[in-house]
Design a protein around this motif. Structure first.
Motif, PDB file in Angstrom:
ATOM      1  N   LEU A 145      10.784  -8.167   3.496  1.00 47.17           N
ATOM      2  CA  LEU A 145       9.389  -7.970   3.109  1.00 47.17           C
ATOM      3  C   LEU A 145       8.623  -7.147   4.138  1.00 47.17           C
ATOM      4  CD1 LEU A 145       8.526 -11.451   1.600  1.00 47.17           C
ATOM      5  CD2 LEU A 145       8.601  -9.268   0.403  1.00 47.17           C
ATOM      6  N   VAL A 146       8.927  -7.312   5.410  1.00 48.68           N
ATOM      7  CA  VAL A 146       8.291  -6.478   6.435  1.00 48.68           C
ATOM      8  C   VAL A 146       8.710  -5.023   6.244  1.00 48.68           C
ATOM      9  CG1 VAL A 146       8.235  -5.982   8.910  1.00 48.68           C
ATOM     10  CG2 VAL A 146       7.941  -8.313   8.105  1.00 48.68           C
ATOM     11  N   MET A 147       9.980  -4.792   5.925  1.00 51.73           N
ATOM     12  CA  MET A 147      10.456  -3.433   5.687  1.00 51.73           C
ATOM     13  C   MET A 147       9.784  -2.818   4.459  1.00 51.73           C
ATOM     14  SD  MET A 147      14.314  -2.157   4.867  1.00 51.73           S
ATOM     15  CE  MET A 147      14.944  -1.574   6.408  1.00 51.73           C
ATOM     16  N   LEU A 148       9.706  -3.579   3.386  1.00 53.09           N
ATOM     17  CA  LEU A 148       9.074  -3.085   2.166  1.00 53.09           C
ATOM     18  C   LEU A 148       7.596  -2.805   2.383  1.00 53.09           C
ATOM     19  CD1 LEU A 148       9.413  -2.530  -0.895  1.00 53.09           C
ATOM     20  CD2 LEU A 148       8.730  -4.896  -1.253  1.00 53.09           C
ATOM     21  N   SER A 149       6.902  -3.693   3.065  1.00 54.07           N
ATOM     22  CA  SER A 149       5.473  -3.473   3.291  1.00 54.07           C
ATOM     23  C   SER A 149       5.234  -2.295   4.224  1.00 54.07           C
ATOM     24  CB  SER A 149       4.817  -4.732   3.856  1.00 54.07           C
ATOM     25  OG  SER A 149       5.244  -4.962   5.170  1.00 54.07           O
ATOM     26  N   SER A 150       6.147  -2.057   5.150  1.00 57.04           N
ATOM     27  CA  SER A 150       6.007  -0.915   6.046  1.00 57.04           C
ATOM     28  C   SER A 150       6.114   0.398   5.284  1.00 57.04           C
ATOM     29  CB  SER A 150       7.076  -0.976   7.132  1.00 57.04           C
ATOM     30  OG  SER A 150       7.023   0.153   7.941  1.00 57.04           O
ATOM     31  N   VAL A 151       7.064   0.480   4.392  1.00 57.70           N
ATOM     32  CA  VAL A 151       7.233   1.697   3.602  1.00 57.70           C
ATOM     33  C   VAL A 151       6.046   1.893   2.664  1.00 57.70           C
ATOM     34  CG1 VAL A 151       8.677   2.784   1.844  1.00 57.70           C
ATOM     35  CG2 VAL A 151       9.737   1.673   3.805  1.00 57.70           C
ATOM     36  N   VAL A 152       5.601   0.830   2.008  1.00 60.04           N
ATOM     37  CA  VAL A 152       4.450   0.936   1.102  1.00 60.04           C
ATOM     38  C   VAL A 152       3.189   1.326   1.877  1.00 60.04           C
ATOM     39  CG1 VAL A 152       2.891  -0.429  -0.349  1.00 60.04           C
ATOM     40  CG2 VAL A 152       5.345  -0.585  -0.678  1.00 60.04           C
ATOM     41  N   LEU A 153       3.003   0.749   3.046  1.00 61.19           N
ATOM     42  CA  LEU A 153       1.832   1.061   3.848  1.00 61.19           C
ATOM     43  C   LEU A 153       1.847   2.511   4.312  1.00 61.19           C
ATOM     44  CD1 LEU A 153      -0.726  -0.060   5.201  1.00 61.19           C
ATOM     45  CD2 LEU A 153       0.692  -0.669   7.156  1.00 61.19           C
ATOM     46  N   TRP A 154       2.987   3.007   4.749  1.00 67.79           N
ATOM     47  CA  TRP A 154       3.075   4.391   5.222  1.00 67.79           C
ATOM     48  C   TRP A 154       2.853   5.378   4.087  1.00 67.79           C
ATOM     49  CZ3 TRP A 154       6.327   8.757   4.943  1.00 67.79           C
ATOM     50  CH2 TRP A 154       6.090   9.718   5.931  1.00 67.79           C
ATOM     51  N   VAL A 155       3.471   5.106   2.945  1.00 72.83           N
ATOM     52  CA  VAL A 155       3.312   6.013   1.807  1.00 72.83           C
ATOM     53  C   VAL A 155       1.872   5.997   1.304  1.00 72.83           C
ATOM     54  CG1 VAL A 155       3.963   6.366  -0.606  1.00 72.83           C
ATOM     55  CG2 VAL A 155       5.724   5.985   1.098  1.00 72.83           C
ATOM     56  N   SER A 156       1.262   4.825   1.197  1.00 76.57           N
ATOM     57  CA  SER A 156      -0.096   4.756   0.658  1.00 76.57           C
ATOM     58  C   SER A 156      -1.118   5.343   1.618  1.00 76.57           C
ATOM     59  CB  SER A 156      -0.457   3.314   0.316  1.00 76.57           C
ATOM     60  OG  SER A 156      -0.561   2.540   1.489  1.00 76.57           O
ATOM     61  N   GLN A 157      -0.906   5.224   2.910  1.00 79.27           N
ATOM     62  CA  GLN A 157      -1.841   5.808   3.859  1.00 79.27           C
ATOM     63  C   GLN A 157      -1.715   7.309   3.947  1.00 79.27           C
ATOM     64  OE1 GLN A 157      -1.123   3.814   7.562  1.00 79.27           O
ATOM     65  NE2 GLN A 157      -2.653   2.252   7.146  1.00 79.27           N
ATOM     66  N   ASN A 158      -0.558   7.839   3.644  1.00 75.49           N
ATOM     67  CA  ASN A 158      -0.322   9.262   3.810  1.00 75.49           C
ATOM     68  C   ASN A 158      -0.324  10.042   2.505  1.00 75.49           C
ATOM     69  OD1 ASN A 158       0.060   9.458   6.720  1.00 75.49           O
ATOM     70  ND2 ASN A 158       1.770   8.092   6.342  1.00 75.49           N
ATOM     71  N   MET A 159      -0.694   9.406   1.407  1.00 77.31           N
ATOM     72  CA  MET A 159      -0.794  10.142   0.150  1.00 77.31           C
ATOM     73  C   MET A 159      -2.049  10.997   0.166  1.00 77.31           C
ATOM     74  SD  MET A 159       0.364   7.869  -3.017  1.00 77.31           S
ATOM     75  CE  MET A 159       2.026   7.974  -3.559  1.00 77.31           C
ATOM     76  N   GLU A 160      -1.932  12.160  -0.430  1.00 78.41           N
ATOM     77  CA  GLU A 160      -3.079  13.052  -0.495  1.00 78.41           C
ATOM     78  C   GLU A 160      -3.985  12.633  -1.641  1.00 78.41           C
ATOM     79  OE1 GLU A 160      -1.362  16.895  -0.738  1.00 78.41           O
ATOM     80  OE2 GLU A 160      -0.289  16.652   1.148  1.00 78.41           O
ATOM     81  N   ASP A 161      -5.207  13.115  -1.624  1.00 72.73           N
ATOM     82  CA  ASP A 161      -6.206  12.691  -2.590  1.00 72.73           C
ATOM     83  C   ASP A 161      -5.902  13.132  -4.015  1.00 72.73           C
ATOM     84  OD1 ASP A 161      -7.659  11.380  -0.711  1.00 72.73           O
ATOM     85  OD2 ASP A 161      -8.874  13.141  -0.218  1.00 72.73           O
TER      86      ASP A 161
END
Length: 165
Positions: A141-157
Motif C-alpha cells: 500500500l505504501v508503494m501504491l500510494s507513492s506511485v499514485v501521489l507522484w503521478v497525481s502531483q505531476n499531471m499537467e492541467d
C-alpha cells in the motif's frame, strides 16, 4: 474539446486529485503494520514469534523510497536532452528517481522475504501469520500510494501526461 496529443483516451479520474485518496494508501499501509506490531506484543499472540527490527526494515525502506520519489518533480526529468552540455539535471533526477523506486521495490521484496522465511517456513498459526501478511500488505500500500501521489502531483492541467523517463 478533445486534444489530439493526449496519450490516453480517458481523462484522469477526479478522485485521483483528492488529498484524502492520495494519503489513504500510505496511512492504511502504516496502520496495518502498526496493528500487527501491537498484536505481536499483546497477550492474544499465543506464539513466541514477535515483530522485531527485521520486520521494520522493509517498511522503513518503502517510506524512504516514497520520500525520495515524491521529492522529484516531473519537469526535472526532461530538463536537458541527453547532452553533455548544461548542468545535467535530468540524468541526476532520473538516477534519484530510480533509487527511490529501487527502495520501494526492495521494501516490498524484503517484506515478502520476511513473510516467507519467518512466518511461512515455521508453519505458524493464522493469527501469528497475520503479522507477516500485514507487513507485505503495508509495504504494497505504501508503494501504491507513492506511485499514485507522484503521478497525481505531476499531471499537467490539460490532462496530458507524457511518459518521458
Amino acid at each position: 474539446m478533445e486534444s489530439s496529443n493526449r496519450l490516453f483516451r480517458f481523462p484522469k479520474p477526479a478522485w485521483l486529485n483528492s488529498p484524502n485518496t492520495r494519503t489513504a494508501g500510505f496511512s492504511l499501509g502504516f496502520f496495518f503494520f502498526l496493528d500487527a506490531a501491537v498484536f505481536s506484543k499483546s497477550i492474544l499472540n499465543g506464539s513466541d514469534v514477535h515483530i522485531n527490527f527485521v520486520d521494520w526494515i522493509p517498511l522503513i525502506c518503502s517510506a524512504l523510497g516514497m520520500l525520495v520519489i515524491n521529492s522529484i518533480e516531473k519537469s526535472r526529468l526532461s530538463a536537458d536532452s541527453f547532452s553533455y552540455s548544461g548542468d545535467g539535471v535530468a540524468w541526476k533526477a532520473k538516477t534519484v528517481l530510480f533509487l527511490g523506486f529501487a527502495l520501494l521495490a526492495g521494501g516490498l521484496a524484503g517484506s515478502v522475504c520476511v513473510l516467507v522465511l519467518k512466518y511461512l517456513v515455521q508453519d505458524l498459526e493464522t493469527g501469528t501469520m497475520w503479522m507477516g501478511v500485514a507487513n507485505v500488505l503495508g509495504n504494497g500500500l505504501v508503494m501504491l500510494s507513492s506511485v499514485v501521489l507522484w503521478v497525481s502531483q505531476n499531471m499537467e492541467d490539460d490532462y496530458t501526461y507524457n511518459l518521458q523517463l
